[in-house]
Each structure stands twice: as structure tokens, then as C-alpha cells.
Design an enzyme around this catalytic site. Structure first.
Site, PDB file in Angstrom:
ATOM      1  N   ASP A  12       1.371 -12.715  -3.976  1.00  0.00           N
ATOM      2  CA  ASP A  12       2.804 -11.283  -3.735  1.00  0.00           C
ATOM      3  C   ASP A  12       3.453 -11.756  -4.749  1.00  0.00           C
ATOM      4  OD1 ASP A  12       0.980 -10.506  -1.795  1.00  0.00           O
ATOM      5  OD2 ASP A  12       2.282 -10.909  -0.115  1.00  0.00           O
ATOM      6  N   ASP A  46      -2.429  -7.314   5.023  1.00  0.00           N
ATOM      7  CA  ASP A  46      -3.336  -8.551   4.703  1.00  0.00           C
ATOM      8  C   ASP A  46      -4.287  -9.205   5.220  1.00  0.00           C
ATOM      9  OD1 ASP A  46      -1.977  -7.672   2.165  1.00  0.00           O
ATOM     10  OD2 ASP A  46       0.070  -8.609   2.675  1.00  0.00           O
TER      11      ASP A  46
END
Length: 961
Positions: free
Chosen positions: A401, A705
């Protein structure tokens, strides 16, 4: 994670429980009327703890209503649903209603580890041999001389068992501490009107808990208020699907997860009175599963053990045959000494088997993993699964990320486009010029659009200062809105929130519908710039009035967004829509009026660029996968060193529309994926693993996620920004959300793998030399130069001390300058085979020369020459292993002494081994069949042992030309 069997047990337990509850409604209502215990009354409460707990566990709405509903139940608990618990009452509530901790299975006592170690079959056989040896010895040689041989074996067995048991016991305590830390999560509560974070262990009955997407419900409780709150109860029921929580179904159970929405709950039971606590008490907690490396090494150990068994049997048969030959076919009269000799042959054979079976291999793996886990914990990484340590060393690709991992996650608004103009907000201070340039009507819409449409909350700290609890992005917006110094409480009281549509990663926006005091409804929306701009057909003009949005203006605003993004700013749009008549109170998704575009700065973390370069040097490809604008993502990626000139940056929609073949072609050069959905990340990870055969690590923080974290070889969840769902799906939790910590995990993963290879190289060398030396000597001379006691001591050096010394070596920077280990790479490399064969041949040649020519070469004469030679062989063999251990510290480096003296544990083990060897040779000869050696012979032993190691080191030094 619960096993399938555990989930089945839970499902059956719940079924039985629900069936029983169907028949006891009347009894339950009667129980409500029973007398409250005096202790509870004196503490200021008017409801029994067990009655209170059973209401939620049984989902009994009738009993809840019989207590007067939520408000009356809160009164009986002496708590305000607005203020929450007063801190001074916490100890009193814990005393009456219990602690939010589960009764854990008590730690196994130390003697149980001793008992487990004693179950080894070869050790049992040796103990039987030792006892028989003592009995026969005393009968033939008298007391106490006859018991020395057997007693020596018993003492060695005692040392082996003691050291192994201590090691296993310490590991169990380490894993227990790590598991406790793993379960220690932070929850948001309201106490004394202030919202604050507390440990789940500090939660008490009466607490008001705030829940949002991805949170774990920390205790049993009742729903107070919220929006679109859906709970995943599969962890309890084992059934997929979500449950909508509302006033008609207000029951929340500990251990479940928030799937959608947000809300507040009143805690009604904690710890062992919760549904989760009661069910967990009936389930025995399983041990740690074996890691892939342990499984692989167990196979190696089995093969080596079979070879050792063959050598042990052959050695016993050869020694026995040679002995029977000396008895002239049994014609010579047999004595008790002869029986003792045969028993000694059997003990030597069993001891060869003990040495051959590399029980130190699984010990070394466990030690190395435990050591790495402990060090990583100090380095802000919580390893949830043992296998993660070893797998991380093979990672060839990291999908990371951006926000919080590569950047600081401390955001502030630095740019704003409003009323047709872009303005700079310097150091988060608004000048009079900026305030005066924004019409009051627009300012009010902007501020309300921020404060009403948020999951964050303003709280006052103990020092009286205002603090914002929430995500970094929303915190930055709230800090910006506070600068306008409006009477927010008064403004918010004029609006009544009707419906909230929380943010999720698919639609990339959040919205709220409010009723205005003057009548009518207004919807506020904020989110990803391109998406919100597409929902708007009007903008706020310079005079504060809504005007139609032309194509040219839309293009200009898109350019503003791109301009902000190119400065590495995260961009968000805010908009509103006035609604006069609405029937179903749904929030619209079009025809909004754009208020502003804000640019939020999130600086790159210090050291991230260097960490990325370390990964590249280690052969690890770093890819950024983010939901941000592609220009923002590219700017940050270039700053971090991720995006190079020949790299590809792509948006999620473009990626997902490509065919599998097209994906396979672009992924090797793909470095940035922007505006991605969780499904895009999952697809990328799947392609990397299954099509390109890479070992993939993935970072994630959101509930969505979880699929990518589960699919990856290593899932890395963020400890600060991550939801409990993400953490539950991950293998490692990065406690500080820092990319540098991920690189540290990779370094330790490589260290674990290399350390086990070092130990395996060391142990295989000892195995080969010990087996062949005793076998050849038995065949040639009819005796074994290494006795059972001596071999047991070598086994201690080889297994326990060797594992401690080599498996706990800390990583060095050189590990990150090598390519990652391939997914299907052989564990024993060519370099290891070279070292094993070379060291074994040297030791076998040296010990062979000493065995057959030692007396002549060293001019040993006299009655004790044989004992002296055998002691010298034993001493030389031990020092060969000491220096072999030093050589194994680095399998490829020639100068193996480099860094050795800075490793305190390694030096302690080396010094201890040598010290024990001196004691055994010089002072314990009666038990170990040794005689004291002269200084010259000590020197010979040390020089022979060190010769190959020193030769290896000297050959690496530069030579003068």
C-alpha cells in the site's frame, strides 16, 4: 484461526444451546425475578451478572423487554448511554462482573517437558543398557568401580534430557507471550463523556464501545445506535453470511466481526461469561502446526536415521563377530566380563543411532523461529504464524500500500480549490485573506460536509485539548474545518442525521443524508475526486450560488485534480445536494453540487527510499498498489524509488479489463497500480504466484484486503491502520505500519533459512564422521574408539549446543545482497555439499591416521598408550566439531572468524563446550573412559581441529604479487 474440527464443535454447541433455550423461556422469566445478590446491590447495581449475560447469549428479546429495555438495563448497570463509565468505577465493575480475559489452559510444568524428552526410544534403550551395565559391572568389578561405565551413560542422558527440556520449556513460554500480545487489540470506548482507546483486556461491563468496519466485537453486548451495522458471525456459528443489527435484533456477540457500517454497543458481559468465552472453555487449544521447512527437514531426518540404524546394526554385528572370534568359537569359558563387553557393544550401537538421528534439526528450526519471532517483536513486527518467518526469506515480490506504509500517515490539507480558485493552506493556518475569499454560505456547506459526513470524532483529552479520533484522511479534513472557528455544536444541532452510507473500497466514497432545520433534506458526499466529479452537474460559483457545470469547467477541474496529484497530494472532492421531497430516504448518487477539491499531503516516511533500494539489491520487486489517483501514486512511487524509467504504471480498471496473456506480459514491468479495487490486488497476487511462480508478500489494512492477504504467500497487516479482519487474515502484523519494518522481516526470514542450512551442514558432517569412524574401526580393530559416553557428549555438542549456536545467529546486511531462494530450490545446496564432503574427508583422514599410526607418529609407549591414543582421538574429534561449527557460521565466506567475537551467545557456547571438554578429559576419566593429556597432546588436538578452518581463512587473504 480455528480448525474445521473446532468450528464443527462450536456449531454443535450452538445448536444444542439454541434447542435448550427454546424450552426454558418460562424458567428464564422466572429467573429474572429472583433476588439480586447482596454483593451486587452493595456495589450499586441491580442486575445479576449471570442473568445479564444470558440475555445476550440466548438472544432473548422478551427477557430484555422484561428488564425495561436498553435504557432501563443501562440504569440497572448504573451507566449513562451518553457519558459512559466513570474511570473510578472500573475496579468495582471488574470485581462484580469480571475481567475481560479468558481462562487459559495452564502452562505445562517443566517436568512434563522432561517426561516428553524421556519418551525417546533410543534414550530408553540406553537407560536400560546403563542400568544393566551398572548391575553387571558391580557384580564383576565390585563397588564403586563397576558402576562407572553405566553411571557415565546415565549422567550424559541426564544432561541431554535437561538441556532439551529447558530449551523446549523456554520456547513454550515465548510462544505463550506472543499469543497473548496477538490477542491484545485496542478498542474505542466512551468513558466520562470522552472517547478514548483502551486495551480489550481493560473493557468492563457498562462500557460504551464504538464499532466500525473491520473491528472485532470485543465482548457481548447490546446495540445502542448506528448505521447499516452488519456482523459476520461465522467465527462463532461456522456459517457464512452477515447478520443485520437493529433495535429488533440488538444482540452482539464477542469474537464476531463488523462487516459493514458503524455503531455503538453497551457491554453486558465480558471474559468467561461471554458466548465466545463459554465455547472456548470447552475446546482444547491445539499446538502450533509444523512449518513447511520443519516438514521437509523431518523427511531428511528420517532418511539419515535409517542410514544411522543400518550403521548401528552393522557396527554391533562386526564388534560381536570379532569378539566371538577371539573366544575361539565359544570354546573359551565365558565370564561376566564377556557379557559386559557384549552389553557395551550394544550400548555403542545404540549410541551411534542416537548420534545419527538428527533430532537437533527440528530443535534448530524451532529455536531459530522462536529467536526470530522474539527479535521481530522488538522490531515492531508481530509474527502470527511460525511459517511466515521462513517463507519471508524467499519473497521475490512485495505488493505494498501507499498510505501509511510508504508515507507517514500523518496528513494535512495543503491545497484547496473552491469557488473557482486554487488556494494554498500554509502550515495548516488560514489567513484572513483566505477566509474572507470564501462566502459564508459556501464555508458553512464545506464545514458541515466535513463534520456531518465523517466516521471520526472530536474528543477532549485529559489535558483539555481537543483530539480527533479517526482515520488520518478524515483527521486532516477535520483539523482543516476547525480552522474556520464556527460554532459546530450549534450548527450540528440544526441538522438531524437520517441515514449514513459508510465508505467502502468499491464505490470509494461516503455519504450522509440530513434533515435541515428550515425543512427539506440535504445529502453530503465526499470521496475519490474523479468519482465525485462524475456525480456532479453543478458547482459552487464565486458568489456562493450553484451554477451548471459545463464541459469546459469539468475539464478545468480535472486539470486542477491532476495538478494537485502531480505534487504528490491525495485529492478528495466534497459535494452536496438539496432534496425537497423524498419517499424512501435513500441517498442519491447523481446531480450533486461540487463544493471543493482538497489536496492532502502525506510525506514519505524517512528511510523508505533506502529500504526500497535494499529490496531491489536483494532481488525483491516492490510494487505499489493503491486506491489513489494515478498521478499521486506515480509521484510518490518516484520519490520512493519504486517507479523507474522503464516501469509501468496502470489504473485498476485498465488492469482488470486485460486478458490473462496481456497481464502476464505487463506484470514483470508493472510497478504502480492506482485506483485499484481489492479484487485488482487479489488478481495481481494470484497472477504473480500461480502464473509467474513468484513468492509474494502483500500489505493490507482494510477488511476488503483480506482475500489478497490470504492468497499471498505472506500477508502483512498494518497494526495501526489495519482492521481486525485484516490482521486475522495476515501472517505478520506490522505494528508501526512502516515499510522499513517489512524489509527487516525479510532480512530475518532469510536469516532463519540460512541458519538452518548452517546447522544442517554442521550436523551432517558430524554424522558422517562419527558413523564411518566407529564402523571402520570396528571392522579393522574390533573395537570402537569412541565410547557410548563420548558419543553422547558429541551428540550434546552436535544437537543442543550446535542448534543454540548456529540457529540463533542474527542477520547481517550481506543477506540482503543475495537473490531470494527459489520456490522449488534444493535445501542442501552445492556449496553445502562441497563443505560437508571436504570437512568429512579431512576429519576421516585425520582420525584414521591417528587410529592406525598414532602411537608411532606421536611416540606413545607404555601401558596406558592405548587409553592415551583413544582419548586423543576423542579430543581431536571434539575439536574438529568445534572448529567445524565456526566454519559453518558462513557457508560461502572464507574468513569465518569475521563477526564471531561480536556474537555473545556463540562465544558463550564455544567457551562452554571447550571448558566441558577439559573437565571430561582431565577430571571425569572414570566415567568417560579418558585419561589426562599432556599440553603437547592438547596442542595436537587443537591444531588438527583448527587446521582446515585456518587454511580456509588464510586462503582468502590477498597475496602479494
Amino acid at each position: 484461526m480455528l480448525s474445521v474440527q473446532s468450528k464443527e464443535k462450536i456449531r454443535i454447541a450452538l445448536y444444542v444451546q439454541k434447542a435448550a433455550l427454546h424450552f426454558i423461556d418460562a424458567a428464564s422469566l422466572a429467573a429474572d425475578k429472583r433476588q439480586i445478590p447482596e454483593e451486587v446491590r452493595q456495589a450499586g447495581f441491580s442486575i445479576d451478572p449471570d442473568d445479564l449475560a444470558s440475555i445476550v447469549r440466548s438472544h432473548d428479546l422478551k427477557r430484555l423487554e422484561s428488564h425495561g429495555g436498553l435504557e432501563e438495563l443501562a440504569r440497572k448497570l448504573s451507566v449513562s448511554l451518553e457519558k459512559g463509565v466513570c474511570p473510578s468505577e472500573i475496579s468495582n465493575r471488574q470485581r462484580i462482573y469480571g475481567l475481560n480475559k479468558f481462562v487459559e489452559k495452564p502452562s505445562r510444568p517443566f517436568f512434563m517437558f522432561v517426561w516428553d524428552t524421556l519418551q525417546d526410544l533410543t534414550l530408553i534403550i540406553l537407560m536400560v543398557c546403563a542400568v544393566i551395565s551398572v548391575g553387571v559391572g558391580i557384580a564383576t568389578k565390585g563397588w564403586p568401580k563397576g558402576m562407572y561405565d553405566g553411571l557415565g551413560i546415565i549422567l550424559c542422558i541426564f544432561l541431554v534430557v535437561l538441556v532439551t527440556a529447558i530449551s523446549d520449556y523456554k520456547q513454550s513460554l515465548q510462544f505463550r507471550d506472543l499469543n497473548k500480545e496477538k490477542r491484545n487489540i485496542q478498542v474505542h470506548v466512551t468513558r466520562n463523556r470522552n472517547r478514548q482507546k483502551v486495551s480489550i483486556y481493560d473493557l468492563v461491563v457498562g462500557d460504551i464501545v464504538h464499532l466500525s468496519i473491520g473491528d472485532q466485537v470485543p465482548a457481548d453486548g447490546l446495540f445502542i445506535s448506528g448505521y447499516s451495522l452488519s456482523i459476520d458471525e461465522s467465527s462463532l456459528s461456522g456459517e457464512s453470511g452477515t447478520v443485520n443489527i437493529e433495535n429488533r435484533r440488538p444482540f452482539l456477540l464477542s469474537g464476531t466481526k463488523v462487516q459493514e457500517g458503524s455503531g455503538k454497543m453497551l457491554v453486558t458481559s465480558v471474559g468467561m461469561r461471554t458466548e465466545w468465552g463459554r465455547l472456548m472453555f470447552t475446546l482444547s487449544e491445539g499446538g502450533n502446526d509444523e512449518t513447511p521447512l520443519q516438514v521437509k527437514l523431518n523427511g531428511v531426518a528420517t532418511i539419515i536415521g535409517k542410514i544411522g540404524l543400518a550403521f548401528a546394526v552393522l557396527t554391533f554385528l562386526v564388534l560381536t563377530a570379532r569378539f566371538l572370534e577371539t573366544k575361539h568359537g565359544g570354546i573359551t569359558k565365558w565370564t561376566m566380563d564377556d557379557a559386559l563387553s557384549l552389553l557395551n557393544f550394544f550400548a555403542i550401537a545404540v549410541t551411534i543411532l542416537v548420534v545419527a538421528v538428527p533430532e537437533g534439526l527440528p530443535l534448530a528450526v524451532t529455536l531459530s523461529l522462536a529467536f526470530a519471532m522474539k527479535k521481530l517483536m522488538k522490531g515492531r513486527a508481530l509474527v502470527r504464524h511460525l511459517s511466515a518467518c521462513e517463507t519471508m526469506g524467499s519473497v521475490s515480490s512485495i505488493c505494498t500500500d501507499k498510505t501509511g506504509t510508504l508515507t507517514t500517515n500523518h496528513m494535512e490539507v495543503t491545497q484547496i480549490w473552491i469557488c473557482g480558485e486554487a488556494k494554498t493552506v500554509e502550515s495548516n493556518r488560514l489567513g484572513n485573506a483566505l477566509k474572507s475569499s470564501i462566502p459564508e454560505k459556501v464555508m458553512k456547506a464545506l464545514v458541515l460536509g466535513i463534520f456531518l459526513n465523517t466516521n471520526s470524532e472530536l474528543v477532549k483529552g485529559q489535558d483539555g485539548k481537543t483530539e480527533i479520533l479517526g482515520s488520518p484522511t478524515e483527521t486532516a479534513l477535520l483539523e482543516f474545518a476547525l480552522l474556520f472557528q464556527m460554532d459546530l455544536d450549534a450548527e450540528k444541532q440544526e441538522c438531524k442525521t437520517i441515514k449514513v452510507d459508510p465508505f467502502n473500497s468499491v464505490k470509494k466514497n461516503m455519504s450522509v443524508l440530513v434533515a435541515l432545520r428550515g425543512g427539506g433534506l440535504r445529502a453530503f458526499v465526499k470521496g475519490a475526486s474523479e468519482i465525485i466529479l462524475g456525480m456532479c452537474d453543478k458547482i459552487v460559483g464565486k458568489d456562493g450560488e450553484s451554477v451548471s457545470l459545463s464541459d469546459e469547467q469539468r475539464k478545468n477541474i480535472a486539470n486542477v485534480i491532476d495538478g494537485f496529484a502531480c505534487k504528490a497530494l491525495r485529492t478528495l472532492c466534497l459535494a452536496f445536494k438539496d432534496i425537497e421531497n423524498i419517499s424512501d430516504e435513500s441517498i442519491p448518487d447523481n446531480n450533486y453540487t461540487l463544493i471543493a477539491v482538497v489536496g492532502i499531503k502525506d510525506p514519505v516516511r524517512p528511510g523508505v527510499k533506502e529500504a526500497v533500494q535494499t529490496c531491489i539489491a536483494a532481488g525483491i520487486t516492490v510494487r505499489m498498489v493503491t486506491g489513489d489517483n494515478i498521478n499521486t501514486a506515480k509521484a510518490i512511487a518516484k520519490e520512493c524509488g519504486i517507479l523507474t524509467d522503464d516501469g509501468i504504471a496502470i489504473e485498476g480498471p485498465d488492469f482488470r479489463n486485460k486478458s490473462t496473456q496481456e497481464m502476464k506480459e505487463i506484470i514483470p514491468k508493472l510497478q504502480v497500480m492506482a485506483r485499484s479495487l481489492p479484487s485488482d490486488k487479489h488478481k495481481l497476487v494470484t497472477m504473480l504466484r500461480k502464473e509467474l511462480k513468484e513468492v509474494v508478500a502483500v500489505t493490507g489494512d482494510g477488511t476488503n484486503d483480506a482475500p489478497a492477504l490470504h492468497e499471498a504467500d505472506i500477508g502483512l497487516a498494518m497494526g495501526i491502520a489495519g482492521t481486525e479482519v485484516a490482521k486475522e487474515s495476515a501472517d505478520v502484523v506490522i505494528m508501526d505500519d512502516n515499510f522499513k519494518t517489512i524489509v527487516n522481516v525479510a532480512k530475518w526470514g532469510r536469516s532463519v533459512y540460512i541458519n538452518i542450512q548452517k546447522f544442517l551442514q554442521f550436523q551432517l558432517t558430524v554424522n558422517v564422521v562419527a558413523l564411518i569412524t566407529n564402523f571402520v574401526s570396528a571392522c579393522v580393530s574390533g573395537s570402537a574408539p569412541l565410547t557410548a559416553v563420548q558419543l553422547l557428549w558429541v551428540n550434546m555438542i552436535m544437537d543442543t549446543f550446535g542448534a543454540l549456536a548456529l540457529a540463533t545467529e542474527p542477520p547481517h546486511d550481506g543477506l540482503m545482497k543475495r537473490p531470494p531462494v527459489g520456490r522449488n530450490a534444493h535445501f542442501i545446496t552445492r556449496v553445502m555439499w562441497r563443505n560437508i564432503i571436504g570437512q568429512s574427508l579431512y576429519q576421516l583422514a585425520t582420525l584414521g591416521i591417528l587410529s592406525f599410526e598414532g602411537k608411532r607418529l606421536l611416540k606413545l609407549n607404555g601401558a596406558d598408550s592405548t587409553s592415551t591414543l583413544n582419548t586423543l582421538i576423542f579430543n581431536t574429534f571434539v575439536f574438529c566439531q568445534v572448529f567445524n561449527e565456526i566454519s559453518s557460521r558462513d557457508m560461502e565466506k572464507i574468513n569465518v572468524f569475521q563477526g564471531m567475537f561480536s556474537s555473545s551467545l556463540f562465544m558463550i557456547i564455544m567457551v562452554s563446550t571447550v571448558a566441558f571438554q577439559v573437565v571430561i578429559v582431565e577430571f571425569l576419566g572414570t566415567f568417560a573412559d579418558t585419561v589426562p593429556l599432556s599440553l603437547e597432546l592438547w596442542g595436537v588436538s587443537i591444531l588438527i581441529g583448527a587446521d582446515r578452518t585456518s587454511h580456509k581463512t588464510m586462503s582468502s587473504m590477498p597475496r602479494k604479487r
